[in-house]
Design a protein around this motif. Structure first.
Motif, mmCIF file in Angstrom:
data_model
loop_
_atom_site.group_PDB
_atom_site.id
_atom_site.type_symbol
_atom_site.label_atom_id
_atom_site.label_comp_id
_atom_site.label_asym_id
_atom_site.label_seq_id
_atom_site.Cartn_x
_atom_site.Cartn_y
_atom_site.Cartn_z
ATOM 1 N N GLN A 1 -4.384 33.672 63.831
ATOM 2 C CA GLN A 1 -3.583 34.610 64.828
ATOM 3 C C GLN A 1 -2.079 34.197 64.635
ATOM 4 O O GLN A 1 -1.355 34.342 65.847
ATOM 5 C CB GLN A 1 -4.235 34.347 66.223
ATOM 6 N N GLY A 2 -1.649 34.059 63.512
ATOM 7 C CA GLY A 2 -0.252 33.733 63.394
ATOM 8 C C GLY A 2 0.223 32.483 63.724
ATOM 9 O O GLY A 2 1.368 32.058 64.011
ATOM 10 N N ASN A 3 -0.673 31.451 63.967
ATOM 11 C CA ASN A 3 -0.329 30.114 64.498
ATOM 12 C C ASN A 3 -0.219 29.333 63.299
ATOM 13 O O ASN A 3 0.138 28.082 63.555
ATOM 14 C CB ASN A 3 -1.585 29.667 65.476
ATOM 15 N N THR A 4 -0.613 29.344 62.150
ATOM 16 C CA THR A 4 -0.470 28.630 60.976
ATOM 17 C C THR A 4 -0.052 29.461 60.003
ATOM 18 O O THR A 4 -0.393 30.462 59.911
ATOM 19 C CB THR A 4 -2.034 28.169 60.676
ATOM 20 N N GLU A 5 0.910 28.795 59.034
ATOM 21 C CA GLU A 5 1.436 29.469 57.942
ATOM 22 C C GLU A 5 1.906 28.420 57.090
ATOM 23 O O GLU A 5 2.343 27.324 57.097
ATOM 24 C CB GLU A 5 2.805 30.033 58.290
ATOM 25 N N LEU A 6 1.500 28.939 55.718
ATOM 26 C CA LEU A 6 1.898 28.343 54.476
ATOM 27 C C LEU A 6 2.745 28.998 53.752
ATOM 28 O O LEU A 6 2.638 29.950 53.469
ATOM 29 C CB LEU A 6 0.755 27.725 53.860
ATOM 30 N N SER A 7 4.087 28.428 53.292
ATOM 31 C CA SER A 7 4.785 29.419 52.224
ATOM 32 C C SER A 7 5.408 28.333 51.367
ATOM 33 O O SER A 7 5.387 27.069 51.307
ATOM 34 C CB SER A 7 6.104 29.751 53.232
ATOM 35 N N PHE A 8 5.549 29.351 50.276
ATOM 36 C CA PHE A 8 6.050 28.493 48.897
ATOM 37 C C PHE A 8 7.273 29.415 48.414
ATOM 38 O O PHE A 8 7.397 30.378 48.533
ATOM 39 C CB PHE A 8 4.997 28.592 47.818
ATOM 40 N N GLN A 9 8.358 28.563 47.976
ATOM 41 C CA GLN A 9 9.423 29.150 47.228
ATOM 42 C C GLN A 9 9.819 28.522 46.147
ATOM 43 O O GLN A 9 9.794 27.257 45.788
ATOM 44 C CB GLN A 9 10.527 29.243 48.195
ATOM 45 N N ALA A 10 10.159 29.402 45.094
ATOM 46 C CA ALA A 10 10.533 28.656 43.813
ATOM 47 C C ALA A 10 12.084 29.440 43.395
ATOM 48 O O ALA A 10 12.315 30.739 43.709
ATOM 49 C CB ALA A 10 9.815 29.320 42.853
ATOM 50 N N GLN A 11 12.838 28.642 42.792
ATOM 51 C CA GLN A 11 14.298 29.293 42.670
ATOM 52 C C GLN A 11 14.709 28.437 41.345
ATOM 53 O O GLN A 11 14.348 27.494 41.126
ATOM 54 C CB GLN A 11 15.057 28.600 43.647
#
Lengths: 72, 389
Positions: free
Chosen positions: B152-162
């Motif tokens: 319900q939007g309480n957990t998030e995992l994000s990745f970024q590459a630059q």
């Protein structure tokens, strides 16, 4: 250093598993306050930039980490 | 290996969790515009241009425009443009024959990003490209990002590459200009970051971030001098042509009451130049009323310096790598200040612009003082004006 890495990997797993409260969207009025955002505020951008220039350490804060300028 | 297996077992159900009832929030319809500006002034006496001695007086004025344009509920464009103009007494000493007027320079930069959301699956992905240019340095960069939220939007995992592909136009100290050589004038940086954020309850949330940054090429600054203790001569700063940085951080925010919020942050940093650092900060936003908040903050940083650093006339000419840049030395710093925000519910002002209703939504001021135990002190003042169309 290895212990710190283990702690940082294990902690989110434990938090997720033990989190006993899935907060419903209508209950997030406090979580959605603008000062509760987990990302760096836009107005802090310039401060975190000069901190990365004036110190040897940088990164893990949404700011400059290296590249894009003639700095460390 | 056992630990990795445990983590994979936990991650598989997380990443494949189906959210048939919950739908991620779509983009707002309004165009958001933030105009930011800052003034920065520093004083010190360990200029790397003069080998670790001399004035570090510098004044910098910066401005930035950030525009977020929602195309529809799932797609959006982000445009960032900015410019920094600075005068520096130490940069003036690259060429000691010049007049005493401090060197001035301007850096300009811009980024264009695109974001796409899959509201039903809780996915966000996108890319960006950018550039930056100053008198001796040009950079082109690109990046990709991916995020998944669930629970319900309480957990998030994000990745970024630059990736940053940069080039120096080296400007050497006047006395070395005919004799010094460098292995390359190019620099590349590759960053990979992961952020895990979790709402713990109705009042607390936490984010854990890990990054890996790999830099290669000319990592020293061509106009920094290094003087030797065993010979009456000097060279430019020399550093290895690769560097791996690993910062790890935790941020914890707590809604204490209707008046007080606590923002806390800790970072551990380590790289293969020998630098190890700890950084911690606390900020306490205080709500005066529904429209006004005041936020005092404090940040403490301590670092163990690079193995390649030594002060003025301490290095030996037989060393392979050397720098007298105090930014890479063992140091402690304190950074403290206060921020003020005014966010009236109906905005500060309204106007009709290009057949759209424009609203001046909010204004923020932030001032801070920075003290480093090497003798460098600085002041910074920033402002953020937010508009919506």
């Amino acid at each position: 250093m290895k212990n710190i890495i283990k702690l940082i990997i294990i902690t989110p797993v434990v938090l997720f598993v033990t989190s006993s409260c899935a907060v419903a969207p209508y209950q997030k009025m406090h979580i959605n306050e603008k000062d509760m955002v987990l990302s760096q505020k836009k107005i802090v951008t310039f401060e975190s930039n000069f901190q990365s220039y004036r110190e040897g350490a940088s990164g893990a804060n949404g700011g400059k980490v290296g590249g894009g300028c003639g700095c460390n | 290996m056992r630990l990795i297996a445990i983590i994979v077992v936990f991650l598989i159900p997380i990443l494949t969790y189906s959210q048939s009832e919950y739908r991620m929030k779509g983009n707002d319809k309004a165009i958001d515009v933030n105009f930011l500006a800052s003034y920065y002034q520093q004083e010190g006496n360990n200029s790397a241009v003069e080998g670790g001695i001399g004035t570090e007086h510098l004044i910098d004025g910066a401005s930035m425009l950030i525009v977020n344009i929602p195309i529809d509920s799932a797609k959006s464009l982000q445009i960032t443009v900015g410019a920094d103009a600075y005068t520096s007494a130490s940069t003036d000493m690259i060429d000691a024959r010049m007049s005493s007027a401090s060197v001035q320079d301007t850096r300009v930069y811009g980024n264009l990003g695109f974001t796409q959301k899959d509201l039903g699956k809780g996915l966000t992905y996108g890319g960006r490209v950018g550039f930056s240019n100053e008198f001796d340095y040009t950079s082109i960069n690109g990046g990709l990002n991916f995020a998944k939220e669930w629970n319900q939007g309480n957990t998030e995992l994000s990745f970024q590459a630059q990736a940053f592909i940069d080039q120096w136009r080296p400007y050497f100290p006047i006395e070395l200009r005919r004799t010094v050589t460098i292995p390359t004038n190019k620099r590349s940086s590759y960053n990979l970051s992961a952020v895990f954020s979790q709402v713990l309850n109705k009042q607390m949330q936490i984010a854990i971030s890990a990054e890996a940054i790999y830099m290669t090429g000319l990592l020293s600054t061509p106009f920094h001098r290094v003087y030797f203790s065993d010979m009456n001569t000097l060279d430019i700063e020399r550093l290895p042509q690769s560097r791996l940085k690993i910062p790890l951080s935790v941020q914890f925010n707590y809604f204490i009451s209707d008046r007080f919020i606590l923002r806390s942050y800790y970072r551990y940093y380590e790289d293969d130049f020998g630098i190890k650092a700890h950084t911690a900060s606390l900020e306490l936003p205080i709500k005066i009323n529904n429209s006004i908040s005041i936020s005092p903050f404090f940040r403490y940083h301590t670092q163990e310096g690079s193995i390649y650093f030594a002060p003025y006339k301490t290095h030996l000419s037989t060393e392979q790598y050397y720098t007298s840049d105090f930014d890479l030395s063992t140091l402690k710093s304190k950074h403290m200040g206060v921020a003020f925000g005014y966010y009236p519910v109906y905005g500060l002002a309204h106007a009709n612009l290009l057949n759209r209703q424009m609203s001046f939504k909010s204004i923020e001021f932030r001032t801070a003082y920075y003290m480093r135990n090497t003798g460098l002190n600085s002041f910074i003042g920033s402002v953020n004006l937010q508009f919506q169309f």
